[in-house]
Design a protein around this motif. Sequence first.
Motif, PDB file in Angstrom:
ATOM      1  N   TYR A   1       0.844  -1.179   0.000  1.00 13.79           N
ATOM      2  CA  TYR A   1       0.000   0.000   0.000  1.00 13.79           C
ATOM      3  C   TYR A   1       0.891   1.245   0.000  1.00 13.79           C
ATOM      4  O   TYR A   1       1.948   1.247   0.632  1.00 13.79           O
ATOM      5  CB  TYR A   1      -0.829  -0.052   1.277  1.00 13.79           C
TER       6      TYR A   1
ATOM      7  N   GLY B   1       8.863  -2.715  10.596  1.00 10.70           N
ATOM      8  CA  GLY B   1       7.529  -3.162  10.197  1.00 10.70           C
ATOM      9  C   GLY B   1       6.792  -2.270   9.223  1.00 10.70           C
ATOM     10  O   GLY B   1       5.612  -2.473   8.972  1.00 10.70           O
ATOM     11  N   VAL B   2       7.486  -1.274   8.637  1.00 10.15           N
ATOM     12  CA  VAL B   2       6.779  -0.426   7.668  1.00 10.15           C
ATOM     13  C   VAL B   2       6.911  -0.950   6.241  1.00 10.15           C
ATOM     14  O   VAL B   2       6.468  -0.315   5.297  1.00 10.15           O
ATOM     15  CB  VAL B   2       7.245   1.049   7.726  1.00 10.15           C
ATOM     16  N   GLY B   3       7.549  -2.122   6.113  1.00 10.45           N
ATOM     17  CA  GLY B   3       7.548  -2.760   4.799  1.00 10.45           C
ATOM     18  C   GLY B   3       8.823  -2.586   4.000  1.00 10.45           C
ATOM     19  O   GLY B   3       8.817  -2.802   2.795  1.00 10.45           O
ATOM     20  N   LYS B   4       9.921  -2.248   4.666  1.00  9.34           N
ATOM     21  CA  LYS B   4      11.162  -2.019   3.918  1.00  9.34           C
ATOM     22  C   LYS B   4      11.635  -3.311   3.243  1.00  9.34           C
ATOM     23  O   LYS B   4      11.847  -3.352   2.036  1.00  9.34           O
ATOM     24  CB  LYS B   4      12.258  -1.494   4.861  1.00  9.34           C
ATOM     25  N   THR B   5      11.786  -4.351   4.049  1.00  9.23           N
ATOM     26  CA  THR B   5      12.317  -5.593   3.496  1.00  9.23           C
ATOM     27  C   THR B   5      11.335  -6.238   2.528  1.00  9.23           C
ATOM     28  O   THR B   5      11.720  -6.681   1.445  1.00  9.23           O
ATOM     29  CB  THR B   5      12.599  -6.588   4.634  1.00  9.23           C
ATOM     30  N   SER B   6      10.067  -6.252   2.917  1.00  4.41           N
ATOM     31  CA  SER B   6       9.131  -6.945   2.038  1.00  4.41           C
ATOM     32  C   SER B   6       8.965  -6.183   0.725  1.00  4.41           C
ATOM     33  O   SER B   6       8.793  -6.792  -0.326  1.00  4.41           O
ATOM     34  CB  SER B   6       7.797  -7.162   2.740  1.00  4.41           C
TER      35      SER B   6
ATOM     36  N   TYR C   1       2.955   4.558   9.806  1.00  2.00           N
ATOM     37  CA  TYR C   1       1.622   4.676   9.221  1.00  2.00           C
ATOM     38  C   TYR C   1       0.656   5.272  10.227  1.00  2.00           C
ATOM     39  O   TYR C   1       0.771   5.028  11.429  1.00  2.00           O
ATOM     40  CB  TYR C   1       1.128   3.300   8.803  1.00  2.00           C
TER      41      TYR C   1
ATOM     42  N   ARG D   1       3.741  -4.971  11.380  1.00  2.00           N
ATOM     43  CA  ARG D   1       4.168  -6.360  11.547  1.00  2.00           C
ATOM     44  C   ARG D   1       3.368  -7.069  12.639  1.00  2.00           C
ATOM     45  O   ARG D   1       2.884  -8.181  12.457  1.00  2.00           O
ATOM     46  CB  ARG D   1       5.660  -6.409  11.858  1.00  2.00           C
TER      47      ARG D   1
ATOM     48  N   GLU E   1      -0.140  -7.720  11.557  1.00  2.00           N
ATOM     49  CA  GLU E   1      -0.221  -8.894  10.691  1.00  2.00           C
ATOM     50  C   GLU E   1      -0.218 -10.166  11.538  1.00  2.00           C
ATOM     51  O   GLU E   1      -0.979 -11.100  11.297  1.00  2.00           O
ATOM     52  CB  GLU E   1       0.963  -8.891   9.720  1.00  2.00           C
TER      53      GLU E   1
HETATM   54  P1  ADP Z   1      10.589  -3.802   7.785  1.00  2.00           P
HETATM   55  O1  ADP Z   1      11.575  -4.420   6.853  1.00  2.00           O
HETATM   56  O2  ADP Z   1      10.340  -2.350   7.481  1.00  2.00           O
HETATM   57  O3  ADP Z   1      10.878  -4.003   9.226  1.00  2.00           O
HETATM   58  P2  ADP Z   1       8.766  -5.774   6.728  1.00  2.00           P
HETATM   59  O4  ADP Z   1       9.079  -5.578   5.301  1.00  2.00           O
HETATM   60  O5  ADP Z   1       9.332  -6.960   7.399  1.00  2.00           O
HETATM   61  O6  ADP Z   1       9.164  -4.478   7.539  1.00  2.00           O
HETATM   62  O7  ADP Z   1       7.181  -5.738   6.885  1.00  2.00           O
HETATM   63  C1  ADP Z   1       6.466  -6.435   7.868  1.00  2.00           C
HETATM   64  C2  ADP Z   1       5.152  -6.928   7.316  1.00  2.00           C
HETATM   65  O8  ADP Z   1       4.271  -5.860   7.092  1.00  2.00           O
HETATM   66  C3  ADP Z   1       5.302  -7.643   5.995  1.00  2.00           C
HETATM   67  O9  ADP Z   1       4.581  -8.831   6.036  1.00  2.00           O
HETATM   68  C4  ADP Z   1       4.715  -6.703   4.970  1.00  2.00           C
HETATM   69  O10 ADP Z   1       4.087  -7.401   3.946  1.00  2.00           O
HETATM   70  C5  ADP Z   1       3.725  -5.884   5.777  1.00  2.00           C
HETATM   71  N1  ADP Z   1       3.670  -4.502   5.251  1.00  2.00           N
HETATM   72  C6  ADP Z   1       4.423  -3.467   5.663  1.00  2.00           C
HETATM   73  N2  ADP Z   1       4.123  -2.345   4.979  1.00  2.00           N
HETATM   74  C7  ADP Z   1       3.153  -2.669   4.124  1.00  2.00           C
HETATM   75  C8  ADP Z   1       2.428  -1.947   3.119  1.00  2.00           C
HETATM   76  N3  ADP Z   1       2.666  -0.648   2.874  1.00  2.00           N
HETATM   77  N4  ADP Z   1       1.513  -2.611   2.425  1.00  2.00           N
HETATM   78  C9  ADP Z   1       1.280  -3.914   2.643  1.00  2.00           C
HETATM   79  N5  ADP Z   1       1.914  -4.662   3.559  1.00  2.00           N
HETATM   80  C10 ADP Z   1       2.856  -4.060   4.294  1.00  2.00           C
END
Ligand code: ADP
Length: 763
Positions: A315, A349-354, A484, A533, A536
């Motif tokens: 998102y 948990g803001v989606g950096k890695t994913s 977020y 995270r 989820e």
């Molecule tokens: P980070 O690397 O920032 O610590 P992750 O990439 O491990 O965070 O994300 C944690 C979980 O949250 C993942 O399962 C990811 O799919 C979900 N997630 C985080 N941001 C988003 C987003 N913007 N849209 C959809 N899912 C997200």
Amino acid sequence: MKKLLVLIINDMVIFPNNEVRIEYDNNYDKQMVDIVDQIDDNLMIIVNPIDDGEVTLTSFPKYGILGRLKLKMNVPNGKTRIVIEGLDRVLLSSIVEDGYYFKAEYQEVVIEESEEAKSYFSILMKSLENYVAKVPYMGNAIMGQLNGIESLSELCDLIVSFLPIQYEAKKRYITTIDPVVRAKYLMEDMNRDLKFVELEQRIENEVEKELDASQKEYFLREKIKLMQQELGEGNNKETDVERIRKKVSKLKCSAKIKEKIKRELDRYDSLNSNSPELGMIREYLDWMINLPWNHYTKDTNDLVKVKSILDSSHYALEEVKDRILEYLAVKQNTNNLRSPILCLVGPPGVGKTSLALSIAKSLNRKAAKISVGGINDEAEIVGHRRTYIGANPGRIIQGIRKAGTTNPVFIIDEIDKMTKDIKGDPASSLLEVLDPEQNNKFSDHYIEEDFDLSQVMFIATANYVEQIPYELRDRLEIITISSYTEYEKLDIAKKHLIPKEMDEHGLTPLQVQFDDDAIMTLIRNYTKEAGVRELERMIATLFRKIVKNILLNQDVMFYHITDSVIEEFLGKKKYYFMENDDVHEIGVVNGMAYTVFGGDILPIEATLFKGKGDLILTGSLGDVMQESCHIALDYIKANGDSFGIDSELFEKNDIHVHVPEGAVNKDGPSAGVTMTTTLISLFKKVAVDKSVAMTGEITLRGRVLGIGGLKEKVIGAHRANIKKVFIPRENEKDLDDIPEEIKKDIQFVMVEQYMDIYQNLFA
Ligand code: ADP
């Protein structure tokens, strides 16, 4: 009498002053080595049984070796690798079975050297020189170790550890104590080997004249096979060598690398199976033939498709997505393959890695992921040199091998958490990895050959931009992903997390439906985080329970998740954000904090009581925050008249300021205006409205300076029902980042001087 545990070895011999490494996969030896590892001096007795049947009390020879365990490490294939150093020959006076293990009573053997032994010393030295000069694979390694050897016994032990003779023949060198007898055996063995070598060379000379290169290679190989059979070496290595050779011929790599692999392979081939080097070379070969030297995947060129994959997995995050599309567009337009080095910065948990993983997927690239958090040794990045025991390539090469292609998306996590110490500076090694001018020739210490990293797309992640080593920060294209808001989380949950988790749990919307309120409760009361995270995880827990219920209790097939059923599934609420009650109190004012969980309000409290003008500080205060408090107080003292505060108040009272938990010390300066307002409220006995919050650093002259993390702070304040926020004028530009739905509920007041706040609240 001394007593030690016995390590039984059936395929190699350890001599005094000799180090060997062994790998185990059986539990018996592992447990025994564990015990030795725990005792003080790590000593044990090493014994080669008389014959190779089952070991019983009668299998033990008269002599063994006293050895010390120097290193023990678990290697990935479930084996344990140990390095043992031989110390002395020992006479085994008795062996007992002690439960599961054997224990030996022993005595060190003292070897007195006679005149005869002295003359044999020089005879043996001459034979050795002659031998080394004629035997090509013997190399000069042995000569380098002769320094410091004075007795015949030591000399014999050294030479025999290098000689390519069978295990059975080697054993007698342990049990023969008289060094003169050993020296004679050695000269016989060396002579026999020399004859072999001479024969080999003669054949070679003749063959050379007649055969072309490929036939010659075949011939020599056959000959080596024969000789190995003669030496009683197993076929395993031989088939292994064949297999590797085939693989090398198909390997897509430069001629130079092929040449290097072949050279190592020949060395491997020629080594005796007892040689301590064997395992090391085999492992090296394994790396060399399994690295993707020249194996590229083709990037997708369809921008629309890339965008749709990124949108469907994540998102918002428009900036990163745009950057990826720009990269692809430029690449298509110019055919310039150089990748940007993106660095995604934001809380956990803001989606950096994913997102980085989705980028790989959308581009049709493989992905590799390593974390450099906590590493302090540059060898972790560039590998250990091969001479180091237990050497391995660094994490970059390891990642590349796992990815299996030359151009993966390579994620380097926690780039802000490396440390620097005497083992070197991993950041500067990483700099070489990331530098497009150099990284087409990245040289890992273990691999030794250049590896081309120029087509790799590196994506780094970090929590705090300030903590990324400066020299690296310069190279990275920093993209910030901030926390977020609750509404964003709600959207992410509805559009991504819930559908994703439903899918993973085999559920359909016909079986489960969520109310928005219920999701909000999950967000507010079951998680406390900047990202999603935990959210989820909570959704997954909920689904797990539902699946179980559906299976156990077949009559309820539909679950409507409302606010009230959440507690039933997940237990009592866990978190409450700072409740902002409506009672206005004197000496309590809301500040705004930014933590790894996102923003929150931070009420600062103060009281005063009779005393001598002391300032008492308690609660979660770092040095900076304490300073802020002093500055606030001094600023008020200096301007008492303008604030209408009687200076006697300062002298005849002690003042106590308390900051509740939750703030990070870093927040220090931005609490300046809040401290000031709290104190003024206290001195003037005027309460400040609880729906007001403020943030800003204050100087001694009352100027209000800018702060960081405004977006998070405002989101936190909004959640706590704040209606009016004072922010530094310098931060006005950051208001653009704040979502409209929040801006419409809050009145923002820009301030340059503290007086602006004073006028607004107290005048
Ligand atoms: P980070 O690397 O920032 O610590 P992750 O990439 O491990 O965070 O994300 C944690 C979980 O949250 C993942 O399962 C990811 O799919 C979900 N997630 C985080 N941001 C988003 C987003 N913007 N849209 C959809 N899912 C997200």
